[in-house]
Structure formats: C-alpha cells, structure tokens
Design a protein around this motif. Structure first.
Motif, PDB file in Angstrom:
ATOM      1  N   PHE A  54       0.809  -1.215   0.000  1.00  0.00           N
ATOM      2  CA  PHE A  54       0.000   0.000   0.000  1.00  0.00           C
ATOM      3  C   PHE A  54       0.846   1.270   0.000  1.00  0.00           C
ATOM      4  O   PHE A  54       0.599   2.184  -0.792  1.00  0.00           O
ATOM      5  N   ASP A  55       1.840   1.359   0.858  1.00  0.00           N
ATOM      6  CA  ASP A  55       2.628   2.594   0.966  1.00  0.00           C
ATOM      7  C   ASP A  55       3.322   2.960  -0.336  1.00  0.00           C
ATOM      8  O   ASP A  55       3.506   4.130  -0.644  1.00  0.00           O
ATOM      9  N   ALA A  56       3.711   1.973  -1.134  1.00  0.00           N
ATOM     10  CA  ALA A  56       4.397   2.242  -2.393  1.00  0.00           C
ATOM     11  C   ALA A  56       3.468   2.865  -3.429  1.00  0.00           C
ATOM     12  O   ALA A  56       3.925   3.600  -4.305  1.00  0.00           O
ATOM     13  N   ILE A  57       2.180   2.595  -3.330  1.00  0.00           N
ATOM     14  CA  ILE A  57       1.222   3.084  -4.330  1.00  0.00           C
ATOM     15  C   ILE A  57       0.484   4.331  -3.873  1.00  0.00           C
ATOM     16  O   ILE A  57       0.138   5.191  -4.672  1.00  0.00           O
ATOM     17  N   LYS A  58       0.264   4.483  -2.563  1.00  0.00           N
ATOM     18  CA  LYS A  58      -0.642   5.534  -2.087  1.00  0.00           C
ATOM     19  C   LYS A  58      -0.190   6.946  -2.419  1.00  0.00           C
ATOM     20  O   LYS A  58      -1.006   7.850  -2.490  1.00  0.00           O
ATOM     21  N   THR A  59       1.104   7.156  -2.630  1.00  0.00           N
ATOM     22  CA  THR A  59       1.576   8.506  -2.917  1.00  0.00           C
ATOM     23  C   THR A  59       1.413   8.893  -4.379  1.00  0.00           C
ATOM     24  O   THR A  59       1.590  10.051  -4.731  1.00  0.00           O
ATOM     25  N   GLN A  60       1.094   7.948  -5.228  1.00  0.00           N
ATOM     26  CA  GLN A  60       0.879   8.254  -6.641  1.00  0.00           C
ATOM     27  C   GLN A  60      -0.460   8.969  -6.815  1.00  0.00           C
ATOM     28  O   GLN A  60      -1.338   8.884  -5.955  1.00  0.00           O
ATOM     29  N   ARG A  61      -0.621   9.614  -7.937  1.00  0.00           N
ATOM     30  CA  ARG A  61      -1.902  10.257  -8.244  1.00  0.00           C
ATOM     31  C   ARG A  61      -2.987   9.176  -8.277  1.00  0.00           C
ATOM     32  O   ARG A  61      -2.806   8.131  -8.911  1.00  0.00           O
ATOM     33  N   ASP A  62      -4.095   9.397  -7.589  1.00  0.00           N
ATOM     34  CA  ASP A  62      -5.187   8.430  -7.469  1.00  0.00           C
ATOM     35  C   ASP A  62      -4.693   7.099  -6.905  1.00  0.00           C
ATOM     36  O   ASP A  62      -5.209   6.036  -7.230  1.00  0.00           O
ATOM     37  N   GLY A  63      -3.684   7.164  -6.047  1.00  0.00           N
ATOM     38  CA  GLY A  63      -3.052   5.959  -5.517  1.00  0.00           C
ATOM     39  C   GLY A  63      -3.978   5.058  -4.736  1.00  0.00           C
ATOM     40  O   GLY A  63      -3.872   3.832  -4.821  1.00  0.00           O
ATOM     41  N   TYR A  64      -4.911   5.629  -3.965  1.00  0.00           N
ATOM     42  CA  TYR A  64      -5.825   4.803  -3.173  1.00  0.00           C
ATOM     43  C   TYR A  64      -6.701   3.956  -4.092  1.00  0.00           C
ATOM     44  O   TYR A  64      -6.886   2.763  -3.878  1.00  0.00           O
ATOM     45  N   THR A  65      -7.245   4.596  -5.130  1.00  0.00           N
ATOM     46  CA  THR A  65      -8.097   3.876  -6.073  1.00  0.00           C
ATOM     47  C   THR A  65      -7.280   2.873  -6.879  1.00  0.00           C
ATOM     48  O   THR A  65      -7.743   1.762  -7.154  1.00  0.00           O
ATOM     49  N   THR A  66      -6.061   3.257  -7.241  1.00  0.00           N
ATOM     50  CA  THR A  66      -5.179   2.334  -7.971  1.00  0.00           C
ATOM     51  C   THR A  66      -4.919   1.081  -7.146  1.00  0.00           C
ATOM     52  O   THR A  66      -5.006  -0.043  -7.647  1.00  0.00           O
ATOM     53  N   PHE A  67      -4.619   1.270  -5.868  1.00  0.00           N
ATOM     54  CA  PHE A  67      -4.371   0.114  -5.007  1.00  0.00           C
ATOM     55  C   PHE A  67      -5.628  -0.749  -4.898  1.00  0.00           C
ATOM     56  O   PHE A  67      -5.570  -1.970  -5.001  1.00  0.00           O
TER      57      PHE A  67
END
Length: 192
Positions: free
Chosen positions: A135-148
């Motif tokens: 999760f931490d690796a993706i959450k900082t990306q744009r729309d990271g929560y939805t991407t995860f």
C-alpha cells in the motif's frame, strides 16, 4: 495564454478550498471515537481503527477482526449508483479510501491482509482480498488509493455479479479508468 491571479484572489480561492475540505470532514464526524474511561489501550486502538474505516463512507458498514493481521470490511452501498457503470468507480474509490484510513490509523499497519466483502446484487457476492504490504508504495501516486483498490491480490464473484461486472467493464469509460481491474474481471470465473 497567461492568467495572472492576485494575492487576494488566491487567498479567497485557498480559503474556499479549506472551508470545503473542513465541511466535508465535519460531516464525517470526529477523527477519533469517544471511548469510555477505563478502556484498555488495545481496545482504544481497535475502536479507532474501526471508527476511521467506517467514518469514510456509510457504505463501509462493518469491520471485523479475524486475527492479529487480518480484517474483513463489508461494503454495502445504501442506494444503487445512478448508472450501472458507476458501481466499479464507487466501490474502488470507497474501498481505497477505507484502506487508507486503516493504514493511517494508529496500529493500522499491523493488519496486512484485508478482505472486502461487497454487495453488487446480494451480500458478499463480490470478494476482494488485499495484501496491504504494497500500500505505501502506491498511495503517494496520483489516485493511488483507487489504484491500489483496483489491484486486489485475489477477487471472486458469484455468477450473477460476475455477469454484471463483465458487462460494466465493457463500457469504455469503466475500462479506461480501471483497466487492471477490468482485465481481472474479464478473465475471472464465478465461484460455486
């Protein structure tokens, strides 16, 4: 085309944004739950985790602790989306932010496996299983929560839900915004 914004205008815009954010946060209620005196620290931590997940959206109706590292979250939208193709978007947005609430809550990082039991047509006809260690690796990306949220480790559906989700993922908008999720739906088989 150059657009110049004066300091006063910028201040008004930023104030408006802060007010809108504050109103949204106030509507959700307090960040931490009220707990009775004498509640153990372990119980306070659990109540905070549960509260923060459910606080994000009323569709996250229940949080169940299955073990020291595993949770089940139930997603039950109160009203159907305005169109069928909105269901995937709502699910992934709400689940993504619910997972973020877990990750950001005190003690939340200890839960590394989260199962989301969702309602498409009937209770628990969609099940998404997440490994929170990524999760931490993706959450900082744009729309990271939805991407995860659109990349569960495992997903299962009953036959009726899978049929509807496959039809929904044929919609160019849904497929365009959630290609990984729709590809997984396309190749999925229904559980018995």
């Amino acid at each position: 085309m150059n657009i110049k914004i004066g300091g006063a205008t910028l201040a008004v815009i930023l104030t408006g944004m802060l007010v809108a954010l504050g109103v949204s946060e106030c509507q959700r209620g307090p960040l931490n739950p009220e707990v009775a005196d004498g509640t153990s620290d372990e119980q306070k931590t659990w109540l905070t985790i549960e509260h923060r997940i459910r606080r994000y959206d009323p569709a996250l109706t229940e949080v169940i602790r299955n073990g020291p590292q595993t949770l089940t979250v139930r997603y039950r939208p109160g009203v159907p989306p305005e169109s069928d193709d909105a269901w995937v978007a709502d699910l992934l947005r709400i689940v993504g932010h619910g997972l973020a609430a877990l990750n950001n809550a005190p003690g939340g990082k200890q839960y590394t496996h989260v199962t989301v039991q969702a309602r498409r047509l009937a209770d628990d006809d969609v099940e998404l299983v997440y490994d929170m260690r990524g999760f931490d690796a993706i959450k900082t990306q744009r729309d990271g929560y939805t991407t995860f949220a659109s990349q569960p480790r495992r997903l299962t559906f009953n036959a009726a839900a899978l049929t509807q989700l496959k039809a929904e993922c044929r919609n160019p908008n849904t497929r365009g915004f959630y290609p990984e999720f729709c590809e997984r739906v396309r190749t999925a088989t229904a559980r018995d």
